[in-house]
Design a protein around this motif. Structure first.
Motif, short mmCIF file in Angstrom:
data_model
loop_
_atom_site.label_atom_id
_atom_site.label_comp_id
_atom_site.label_asym_id
_atom_site.label_seq_id
_atom_site.Cartn_x
_atom_site.Cartn_y
_atom_site.Cartn_z
N UNK A 207 0.70 -1.11 0.16
CA UNK A 207 -0.04 -0.09 -0.08
C UNK A 207 0.81 1.21 0.08
N UNK A 208 1.78 1.19 0.64
CA UNK A 208 2.81 2.47 0.86
C UNK A 208 3.39 2.65 -0.65
N UNK A 209 3.88 1.69 -1.22
CA UNK A 209 4.44 1.71 -2.57
C UNK A 209 3.34 2.26 -3.50
N UNK A 210 2.02 1.52 -3.49
CA UNK A 210 1.08 2.04 -4.41
C UNK A 210 0.85 3.79 -4.30
N UNK A 211 0.68 4.00 -3.10
CA UNK A 211 0.15 5.27 -2.61
C UNK A 211 1.49 6.52 -3.21
N UNK A 212 2.89 6.01 -3.05
CA UNK A 212 4.10 6.85 -3.60
C UNK A 212 3.96 6.85 -5.20
N UNK A 213 3.75 5.75 -5.64
CA UNK A 213 3.81 5.66 -6.99
C UNK A 213 2.58 6.58 -7.72
N UNK A 214 1.50 6.49 -7.29
CA UNK A 214 0.33 7.15 -7.83
C UNK A 214 0.47 8.49 -7.65
N UNK A 215 0.90 9.03 -6.32
CA UNK A 215 1.25 10.60 -6.25
C UNK A 215 2.33 11.04 -7.29
N UNK A 216 3.45 10.34 -7.27
CA UNK A 216 4.48 10.77 -8.00
C UNK A 216 3.99 10.93 -9.62
N UNK A 217 3.34 10.03 -10.01
CA UNK A 217 2.91 9.88 -11.28
C UNK A 217 1.89 10.99 -11.89
N UNK A 218 0.94 11.19 -10.81
CA UNK A 218 -0.09 12.24 -11.26
C UNK A 218 0.55 13.75 -10.99
N UNK A 219 1.72 13.89 -10.07
CA UNK A 219 2.52 15.39 -10.09
C UNK A 219 3.01 15.36 -11.45
N UNK B 73 7.52 12.50 1.06
CA UNK B 73 7.54 12.79 -0.42
C UNK B 73 6.23 13.00 -0.96
N UNK B 74 5.36 12.28 -0.35
CA UNK B 74 3.94 12.48 -1.02
C UNK B 74 3.35 13.80 -0.81
N UNK B 75 3.61 14.33 0.28
CA UNK B 75 3.13 15.55 0.67
C UNK B 75 3.88 16.75 -0.19
N UNK B 76 4.77 16.59 -0.35
CA UNK B 76 5.74 17.61 -1.30
C UNK B 76 5.12 17.54 -2.66
N UNK B 77 5.04 16.08 -3.14
CA UNK B 77 4.46 16.00 -4.58
C UNK B 77 2.90 16.55 -4.66
N UNK B 78 2.31 16.22 -3.68
CA UNK B 78 0.88 16.82 -3.56
C UNK B 78 0.82 18.20 -3.85
N UNK B 79 1.79 18.74 -3.00
CA UNK B 79 1.83 20.38 -2.89
C UNK B 79 1.98 21.06 -4.28
N UNK B 80 3.07 20.40 -5.03
CA UNK B 80 3.41 21.01 -6.10
C UNK B 80 2.16 20.75 -7.17
N UNK B 81 1.70 19.44 -7.27
CA UNK B 81 0.89 19.35 -8.00
C UNK B 81 -0.61 20.16 -8.00
#
Length: 247
Positions: free
Chosen positions: A66-78, A139-147
């Motif tokens: 689940x951690x890998x899935x959340x990380x990859x989804x956020x990074x790809x969307x950003x 990492x997810x928070x930073x990526x979401x902030x940029x997106x």
């Protein structure tokens, strides 16, 4: 003849070279397309596997998936949002550069999580899990902030452009609905002036007080006869005519 052969050989070499260049370019483009397709298919399969593990497994294995899935989804969307926005807004290139630096940390964490999935010592992995979750959260928070910042910027630009366009349309609509009588009045006034000019009597021109009267033509003598009578010449040996013979 030799010059023509040389020119023909050079043209043949140019055609062959151009054909080879185009072939290499086409092969390279096809190879890149195949590589993108393979990477995308591999990514889809891996995401599907992670989703299945996160739902089907419990404990450390499910948490890692689940951690890998959340990380990859956020990074790809950003990454997709920044790449799309940078085509229309050049100021997002700096944000894209920051994301590239953040993406390096994301890849590193994803590789570490992938290795821990194969770790047989689940107790040791469970001890590392809180730290891994904190790193992934940052990492997810930073990526979401940029997106979301990029999306908010694009939405604000779209709203401003729509407002300006609406104002211009309202002004144009008001101009189209302006049925004032000013043009009609101007035409009526011009027509009345024309009619008055046509019906008014033309005044006879009065002689100028300063003009001098034209001089009267002087009488001319009548023209002489075309064949005037020839005078009779008197010779000395002729006798003078008597008065009684005259008449």
């Amino acid at each position: 003849m030799e010059a023509a052969l040389i020119i023909f050989a050079l043209m043949l070499l140019m055609v062959v070279g151009l054909g080879a260049y185009l072939t290499v370019k086409a092969v390279g483009a096809a190879k890149r397309g195949v590589e993108r397709t393979v990477v995308q298919a591999r990514r889809t399969v891996e995401d599907t596997t992670l989703r299945a593990r996160s739902f089907g497994q419990v404990g450390v294995a499910g948490a890692l998936a689940q951690l890998r899935l959340d990380l990859r989804t956020s990074m790809r969307a950003t990454q997709q949002a920044l790449a799309d926005g940078a085509r229309a807004d050049a100021s997002l290139r700096e944000s894209l550069a920051l994301f590239e630096r953040l993406s390096a940390h994301g890849h590193e964490l994803d590789g570490e999580l992938k290795r821990l999935e194969q770790e047989p010592d689940k107790q040791r992995t469970a001890q590392l899990l809180p730290d891994l979750r904190e790193r992934a959260g940052q990492i997810i928070q930073a990526a979401d902030s940029l997106r979301w910042a990029a999306r908010d910027r694009a939405r604000r630009f779209a709203e401003d452009e729509l407002s300006l366009l609406s104002e211009q349309i309202e002004m144009e609509s008001g101009a189209l609905r302006d049925w004032s009588s000013e043009p009609v009045d101007d035409l009526a006034a011009a027509a009345a002036e024309w009619d008055a000019a046509q019906t008014a009597p033309n005044p006879s021109p009065s002689p100028s007080p300063t003009s001098n009267p034209a001089p009267k033509p002087t009488p001319t003598s009548p023209p002489a006869a075309l064949n005037p009578p020839t005078p009779t010449m008197q010779y000395p040996w002729q006798k003078a005519p008597r008065p009684e013979s005259a008449g």
